[in-house]
Design a protein around this motif. Sequence first.
Motif, short mmCIF file in Angstrom:
data_model
loop_
_atom_site.label_atom_id
_atom_site.label_comp_id
_atom_site.label_asym_id
_atom_site.label_seq_id
_atom_site.Cartn_x
_atom_site.Cartn_y
_atom_site.Cartn_z
N UNK A 1 0.85 -1.19 0.00
CA UNK A 1 0.00 0.00 0.00
C UNK A 1 0.89 1.24 0.00
N UNK A 2 0.35 2.42 0.25
CA UNK A 2 1.12 3.65 0.20
C UNK A 2 1.94 3.85 1.47
N UNK A 3 2.57 5.03 1.60
CA UNK A 3 3.47 5.29 2.72
C UNK A 3 2.83 5.10 4.08
N UNK A 4 1.56 5.56 4.31
CA UNK A 4 0.97 5.36 5.61
C UNK A 4 0.95 3.89 6.05
N UNK A 5 0.79 2.94 5.06
CA UNK A 5 0.80 1.53 5.40
C UNK A 5 2.11 1.16 6.07
N UNK A 6 3.23 1.54 5.45
CA UNK A 6 4.52 1.24 6.03
C UNK A 6 4.68 1.87 7.39
N UNK A 25 -2.19 10.23 25.27
CA UNK A 25 -1.30 11.12 24.54
C UNK A 25 -0.58 10.40 23.41
N UNK A 26 -0.21 9.14 23.64
CA UNK A 26 0.47 8.36 22.61
C UNK A 26 -0.45 8.15 21.41
N UNK A 27 -1.71 7.84 21.67
CA UNK A 27 -2.66 7.65 20.58
C UNK A 27 -2.83 8.94 19.78
N UNK A 28 -2.93 10.08 20.47
CA UNK A 28 -3.04 11.36 19.76
C UNK A 28 -1.81 11.61 18.89
N UNK A 33 0.45 11.92 13.09
CA UNK A 33 1.48 11.68 12.07
C UNK A 33 0.90 11.48 10.67
N UNK A 34 -0.36 11.10 10.60
CA UNK A 34 -0.93 10.71 9.32
C UNK A 34 -1.88 11.75 8.72
N UNK A 330 -9.69 16.94 17.07
CA UNK A 330 -8.45 17.58 16.63
C UNK A 330 -8.04 17.10 15.25
N UNK A 331 -8.24 15.80 14.99
CA UNK A 331 -7.87 15.25 13.68
C UNK A 331 -8.69 15.89 12.57
#
Length: 424
Positions: A1-6, A25-28, A33-34, A330-331
């Motif tokens: 798949x594309x970059x997000x997959x990696x 906080x880790x989940x946020x 990043x994506x 926020x996303x």
Amino acid sequence: MNEPTNSFRAISCADDYDPNSMPVEKAREVIARFLAPVTATERVHVRAALGRVLAEDVISPINVPAHDNSAMDGYAVRFADLKADGEMTLVNAGTSFAGAPFTGAVGAGKCVRIMTGGVVPGGTDTIVMQEHVKADGDKVTIGKGHKKGQNLRKAGEDLATGQVALKRGVTLRPADTGLVSSLGIGEVTVYRRLRVAFFSTGDELISIGAQPQQGQIFDSNRYTIHAMLERLGCEVMDMGVVRDDPKLLERAFNEAAAAADVVITSGGVSVGEADFVKDLLNKLGEVVFWKIAMKPGRPLAYGKIGDAHFFGLPGNPVSVMVTFYQFVRDALLKLAGCDPVPVAPTFKVPCTSTLKKAPGRTEFQRGILAQDAAGNWSVRVTGEQGSGILRSMSEANCFIILPTDQGNVAPGALVMVQVLEGII
């Protein structure tokens, strides 16, 4: 798949990655990043711009104010004519109104009556408030104690020609639309609205208007999600309730991902349900399933289905709203082009309730923030905090945020609150 997959796979292999105990906080941080904002734009009239996100800076084409003008009703004078240690009597040569300036010359020993907003006549450089003068016919007596340039607003003082009035990424508020119109600008360039498709999953759910059979409940989640998305200014696509059937779910996911920037579901991601949905989503895209170290709202799924971002929220009504506020809000704002994303305000106040909490996870208890007669703020819980008690969200105006290592809270202790009104 594309970059997000990696990238998703890299996250899964990281030493500190624990899908069964993911800190809030880790989940946020991982989700952030994506996220890349939409790029398509459109021109809209300023009357239709409220709540839209600017896609380019608004540049002032004029000076604001356009001319030196008076901040007070009073008299425009030459500061050199005033005495530092006594009174000075000047001759009033005329009046400068807002929209009808005085056009004559102001020579030595003269002054001009001026109204708030009136153009400052040539030759004058100071405004004396009318309360500080004695007028007798055309004679105006002014005492000591004035400063050169007082009560005078200079041309371009607020905005100079070519200056940025509003920056790209701003969500336009009423004051912003007023500012734009004050510059004589009738249209602005904004990002297109973020398209969000959502549906609920579960054989037990029915929509408003249907007759519930034994074991069935009305689907409230779609209505709360719809309202939260509307408040965020999204283009909303309600796809209804999808039964727990692999073919129906696959069709719904494909249709939603093809039509929207973001797909949101409620239900189907908790223990006992996740394997079925996980297999389907892994077939269609790349999705990670987390058990967030939080209460309420432990199960959460995030990833991509085709080009669309996907959020799989829990099924309990309160959990849906808490996870939406803490992760999805926020996303969506970032995807919509907000830069920076508006921060949901938090601050500490005394809590008047006894709060039960075991260390080990972040809790978002529903609270009522209020002032007493002396103006002091405090917070109390709404009552029972079960994740199925939607009334607790209806009554609340804030979250009481209890951090991971926090234990029980005694009355009078300071707690962190996050105001709900204004978050979306």
